[in-house]
Design an enzyme around this catalytic site. Structure first.
Site, short mmCIF file in Angstrom:
data_model
loop_
_atom_site.label_atom_id
_atom_site.label_comp_id
_atom_site.label_asym_id
_atom_site.label_seq_id
_atom_site.Cartn_x
_atom_site.Cartn_y
_atom_site.Cartn_z
N SER A 90 0.81 -1.22 0.00
CA SER A 90 0.00 0.00 0.00
C SER A 90 0.84 1.27 0.00
CB SER A 90 -0.94 0.02 1.21
OG SER A 90 -1.92 -1.00 1.09
N VAL A 118 -4.99 -3.91 1.03
CA VAL A 118 -5.57 -4.46 2.25
C VAL A 118 -4.52 -4.43 3.35
CG1 VAL A 118 -6.53 -6.51 3.35
CG2 VAL A 118 -7.16 -5.95 0.99
N ILE A 135 -3.77 -4.98 7.29
CA ILE A 135 -4.32 -5.64 8.48
C ILE A 135 -3.33 -5.47 9.62
CG2 ILE A 135 -5.15 -7.81 9.48
CD1 ILE A 135 -5.83 -8.73 6.65
N SER A 172 1.64 -6.96 14.70
CA SER A 172 2.10 -6.75 16.06
C SER A 172 2.99 -5.52 16.24
CB SER A 172 2.84 -7.99 16.58
OG SER A 172 3.57 -8.59 15.53
N THR A 173 3.44 -4.94 15.14
CA THR A 173 4.25 -3.72 15.27
C THR A 173 3.36 -2.52 14.95
OG1 THR A 173 4.97 -3.58 12.95
CG2 THR A 173 6.24 -5.03 14.40
N HIS A 192 3.69 -0.88 12.20
CA HIS A 192 3.81 -0.75 10.74
C HIS A 192 2.49 -0.33 10.11
CE1 HIS A 192 5.71 -1.61 6.85
NE2 HIS A 192 4.61 -2.25 6.49
N ARG A 210 -15.25 -7.11 4.13
CA ARG A 210 -15.29 -5.95 3.27
C ARG A 210 -14.91 -6.25 1.83
NH1 ARG A 210 -15.43 -5.22 8.05
NH2 ARG A 210 -16.25 -3.38 9.12
#
Lengths: 168, 168, 168, 168, 168
Positions: free
Chosen positions: B62, B88, B90, B93-94, B96, B135
């Site tokens: 992205s 997309v 999602i 855990s960071t 980012h 979505r």
């Protein structure tokens, strides 16, 4: 639930003409080095980028990446086809991490858009050391993966598309 | 409490002259593909956009969407009437996700405003896989709806308004 | 603790010469319509703006407001004296709300500053439906107030000041 | 732990030649008025700014400050040496506060940097009424201090430095 | 888990020709002074920057840093080779800290990128006094380290690279 992560491009890009700058920081250097190595090895082994056409430069920290990337791009002769900006930010006890990360993310995108030279955002923004090691392909995590590999692939793809004039 | 969601335009737009770029990422590709398909099918079936005038291009992630959209717009011959940027994201855990999402949202808006070519923000910013599937019109959720459909409608509406010179 | 809310200007502005664009979205349309109506009625009844000089245009969502506002401003003949951008964002289960809201807030401000045409930020950024209804003057809340009224007042004030050359 | 707050400049600036705009909002007006008064009194009593060279203008809300500041700066004859933008944002139940505050903080900085005219960020971003009162020098808090005083000092310092050509 | 912090550059830079601006705020001045001293001493002792070529200027607060840096850069004769912007932001009870910090981080980066003059982000963004003292090399913490030292190293490195034309 579904295959996560990035699917490599179906196209095999030829990087043998490309001149690529890997601009990295010196914070958390062991992790940065692993990322730089991963990127460099990928450029050479997967895309035939010539070793002498991979230029390595470094700055102190991630906040310096956009500015230095812009200056190296503007002054590069011959021109760089792509720049991979690599840094490792790990959350500390102040809000430094947040403000550096945000400005750097916006800054690197701005440099790419203003110069027309692809700039890959290779800055890890981790909450702890383990996450950083994992994303540099280091440590013990079974999920470890060197993101430098992905950044190299991204740089070559964009660099070749740029050479080809972004034809559509 | 009241009808939620987007109400389609009352105007029926004719997309038969439009040339549209669907620029998508390769992260979480199964979901991206569903969104791309939804957009493409809608362009053709609802708006008579000619299949050969729908150009598909892809980038790694992205973060690359704004830059690539800008370059494709600048170099497109004939010119694109609209660009649908699809990705997309999602949450992992960071941090980012947060920095990519923010820079990308600002970046795609900037490209549209600087080029005068409508750029639709088709980047999901989900907290988990289920939200993304829902979505993209996938999975089991009764509320599932392929947002690619809405993005196509948005692209055609703006593309036609641009062709008509934004008359007021 | 002290009188909250906005105090109307002491100056009574004459809007009879103004040409104003109300650009609204089609998400959560019942609420948007109430806001548009509130703005429109206020322009006419409080400021004598001529009904035929109030132009209504719509786009799909709030993210499209800055781009479309810019294009309508650039192409308007005669020129718009002010633009009221109206949208209703309500927090859902993903992070979509946050990234749309932030980019839109920055984008509308940018359009105003780059075009010199006042652009009013009439985008509600609510956490639930009740808050949106309340701010559109709908529902049962004793505190309900149609913000479209305030946005119209703001638009006329800035439009007149612009006509008068921002004299100081 | 150490002396907090801002230490005034060691230099005593002479504001007698300066023309200064105080641009304020009309939200939470009692607090805004106290801040404006504090700024105005300080300009006159501490820096000998002539009362007739302090121009007061107002807009509806903080979001309008950057745009109006830019327009007043561009059209001012004679030119303003500095602008103090004053507003009081207090967190409510929606996310309005956050998006207005962020866009306004960036916007006022942008205006200063693009026009070369110092723009002081005199916008309180409080979580409740008590904090606002305290920072306007109102209410009962022993820590109360009118920030308008500091903003005036900042405006004069930057205005004089600008007049002196930013010599270094 | 691995050596944290910034690794100094392997290159020893000669700062004897550089002209450097240290632009600092006057908030939390004892801490700012320690940071300024640390930077200044490092410039002189590590890099042979001439004392008379280190220019010290101050502004009221961190929000003023980007604007003043830009103006000093534009008007400097001879030109500055680098600017170190130093400030100490400590979280208080309102949201002031957040909005100042964010705008300042973006602003300083923008100034560097628009002027081509390196601007070092020497603004601490701490949650309490202890963190600030520690990062200025003050107080009792065994981890204390004066960040002014790092900022000076960064400024010289970038200043020299600029002088050398960003050769690659």
């Amino acid at each position: 639930m579904f295959a996560k992560g990035v699917t490599p491009s179906e196209t095999q890009y030829d990087g043998s003409n490309l001149r690529i700058l890997i601009l990295h920081t010196r914070w958390n250097l062991p992790v940065v080095k692993a990322l730089v190595d991963g990127a460099q090895r990928t450029l050479i082994s997967e895309f035939n980028v010539k070793a002498e056409k991979i230029i390595l430069k470094d700055v102190a920290g991630s906040y310096e990446l956009p500015f230095a990337a812009q200056e190296y791009i503007k002054h590069s002769i011959p021109k760089f086809d792509a720049v991979i900006c690599i840094g490792v930010l790990i959350k500390g006890s102040t809000m430094h991490f947040e403000y550096i990360a945000e400005a750097t993310a916006h800054g690197i995108m701005r440099v790419g858009m203003e110069t027309g030279t692809p700039c890959v955002f290779g800055v890890l923004t981790c909450l702890n050391d383990e996450q950083a090691l994992e994303r540099a392909g280091l440590g013990e995590s079974p999920a470890k993966h060197n993101h430098g590999i992905d950044w190299a692939r991204c740089a070559v793809e964009l660099g070749v598309k740029k050479r080809q004039g972004w034809s559509s």
